[in-house]
Scaffold this motif. Sequence first.
Motif, PDB file in Angstrom:
ATOM      1  N   ARG A 122       0.819  -1.215   0.000  1.00 27.12           N
ATOM      2  CA  ARG A 122       0.000   0.000   0.000  1.00 27.12           C
ATOM      3  C   ARG A 122       0.852   1.263   0.000  1.00 27.12           C
ATOM      4  O   ARG A 122       1.975   1.278   0.529  1.00 27.12           O
ATOM      5  CB  ARG A 122      -0.942   0.001   1.197  1.00 27.12           C
ATOM      6  CG  ARG A 122      -0.240   0.009   2.543  1.00 27.12           C
ATOM      7  CD  ARG A 122      -1.204  -0.214   3.691  1.00 27.12           C
ATOM      8  NE  ARG A 122      -0.523  -0.179   4.981  1.00 27.12           N
ATOM      9  CZ  ARG A 122       0.123  -1.190   5.511  1.00 27.12           C
ATOM     10  NH1 ARG A 122       0.180  -2.333   4.852  1.00 27.12           N
ATOM     11  NH2 ARG A 122       0.730  -1.076   6.674  1.00 27.12           N
ATOM     12  N   VAL A 125       0.091   4.836   5.007  1.00 24.34           N
ATOM     13  CA  VAL A 125       0.556   4.209   6.251  1.00 24.34           C
ATOM     14  C   VAL A 125      -0.577   4.205   7.275  1.00 24.34           C
ATOM     15  O   VAL A 125      -1.484   5.043   7.240  1.00 24.34           O
ATOM     16  CB  VAL A 125       1.786   4.937   6.849  1.00 24.34           C
ATOM     17  CG1 VAL A 125       2.957   4.881   5.889  1.00 24.34           C
ATOM     18  CG2 VAL A 125       1.455   6.381   7.231  1.00 24.34           C
ATOM     19  N   ASP A 159       2.029   0.616  10.764  1.00 28.23           N
ATOM     20  CA  ASP A 159       3.305   1.237  10.397  1.00 28.23           C
ATOM     21  C   ASP A 159       3.889   2.068  11.528  1.00 28.23           C
ATOM     22  O   ASP A 159       5.105   2.205  11.624  1.00 28.23           O
ATOM     23  CB  ASP A 159       3.117   2.134   9.168  1.00 28.23           C
ATOM     24  CG  ASP A 159       2.737   1.338   7.935  1.00 28.23           C
ATOM     25  OD1 ASP A 159       3.608   0.643   7.394  1.00 28.23           O
ATOM     26  OD2 ASP A 159       1.563   1.393   7.519  1.00 28.23           O
ATOM     27  N   THR A 182       7.258  -2.984  14.728  1.00 27.40           N
ATOM     28  CA  THR A 182       7.273  -1.893  13.756  1.00 27.40           C
ATOM     29  C   THR A 182       7.573  -0.594  14.506  1.00 27.40           C
ATOM     30  O   THR A 182       7.768  -0.589  15.725  1.00 27.40           O
ATOM     31  CB  THR A 182       5.935  -1.802  13.017  1.00 27.40           C
ATOM     32  OG1 THR A 182       4.876  -1.706  13.971  1.00 27.40           O
ATOM     33  CG2 THR A 182       5.701  -3.036  12.161  1.00 27.40           C
ATOM     34  N   ALA A 380       7.018   7.088   9.295  1.00 29.02           N
ATOM     35  CA  ALA A 380       6.404   5.875   8.747  1.00 29.02           C
ATOM     36  C   ALA A 380       6.317   5.938   7.224  1.00 29.02           C
ATOM     37  O   ALA A 380       6.561   4.934   6.532  1.00 29.02           O
ATOM     38  CB  ALA A 380       5.011   5.676   9.342  1.00 29.02           C
ATOM     39  N   ARG A 384       8.190   3.488   4.340  1.00 26.23           N
ATOM     40  CA  ARG A 384       7.439   2.806   3.287  1.00 26.23           C
ATOM     41  C   ARG A 384       7.864   3.295   1.905  1.00 26.23           C
ATOM     42  O   ARG A 384       7.369   2.782   0.876  1.00 26.23           O
ATOM     43  CB  ARG A 384       5.939   3.016   3.506  1.00 26.23           C
ATOM     44  CG  ARG A 384       5.051   2.167   2.617  1.00 26.23           C
ATOM     45  CD  ARG A 384       3.657   2.040   3.162  1.00 26.23           C
ATOM     46  NE  ARG A 384       3.585   1.029   4.211  1.00 26.23           N
ATOM     47  CZ  ARG A 384       3.549  -0.266   3.980  1.00 26.23           C
ATOM     48  NH1 ARG A 384       3.559  -0.749   2.761  1.00 26.23           N
ATOM     49  NH2 ARG A 384       3.507  -1.123   4.978  1.00 26.23           N
TER      50      ARG A 384
END
Length: 388
Positions: A122, A125, A159, A182, A380, A384
């Motif tokens: 994705r 987040v 996240d 995480t 986050a 990502r």
Amino acid sequence: MTDSPAARPLRILHVFRAPLGGLFRHVLDVARGQVERGHDVGVFCDSSTGGPRADAVFSELAGRLTLGVTRVPMSRYPSLTDLKAQLSAIALRRRLAPDVVHCHGSKGGVYGRIPALFSPGRAYVTAYTPHGGSFNYKPGGLEHKIYMSVERLLEGATDMFLFESRFIAGRFEAYIGHQPRTAHRVVLNGVSDAEFAPIDHGAAEFDLLYLGELRSAKGVDTLIEALSLMRREGLSPRILIVGSGPDEDELRQMTRERGVADQCVFEPPAPIRMALSRARAMVIPSRAESLPYVILEAAAAAQPLISTNVGGIAEIYGPNHRQRLIPADDPVVLAGAIREMLAMPEAGRLAQAADLALHVRQNFRLDDMIDGVVAGYRDALKARGVPC
């Protein structure tokens, strides 16, 4: 107000269940601060709770929340309503294409994170602030085991954990068995500069104030037992009980059975500063809390306080005041604390309260909370690989 001149505005969707209590206060504060910093913000929550106050707040915010306010029926406990709400949340996220889905509380954590389990690639987040939620259930019970299993499952779909207190961060580690795998950080709840204006008690007609929900976790029954003990000693402090909840009728009946009904005045929820001015001291007899706004607000306003030592309350009191906290579920100790507080000269009570207010001013700032939350989002997104 922006978090960085070079940073792009973010699209942020806050997902939670009930527009009530401290969780709602937190979401509103964060959302307003994010709007002021130039971000596009929206809300997804329950349509069946909150009453006129939530309706009025959302009406006032409607023009400022560019991603809108979406409300659908949600249930507190698992039910078929959850499926419809979950599908609505998924459809809304797809339509709005947020950068961040910030989940608040247990139910918000489910609605916002379950779809993320099935979207490893994705472009948005998920952030999660528990607000106590699942982590306030007593260990060992079936409900606790079920909720902790859900939390373990959803950890991989999170996240960024944004714990609102060190206490809840510690509970996560104790109950899940490890720190979050995480990204995670503690971002303490904060209050605004305006809330540090001292309260004028010149017209106070009550000795004590309780303000909060009327349910078992808040320990109002312990307070009534303490008043009953004091009554037997010839002491009858008057108390204003401001709030609503599932146990209201039971608590009213308890005041009659314990012979203290003439001391207790029940009133519906009202603005906290208005209530604070009506009593010389505030009592928080809770059995469970996270980092309660009611204590932050009262402490900031230099209101004399009596509180139990549960949740993150000791974090609010700090090293110089936490020894004043008392154990929960002990009406004898609570009666003693009330007796001591009311016997203290007014100058001493107010000096003690002013010292606690100074500690809160130094450690629980609204701007720090908002900036800390946005910084967590950006960390986050960077992890990502999303430009931010």
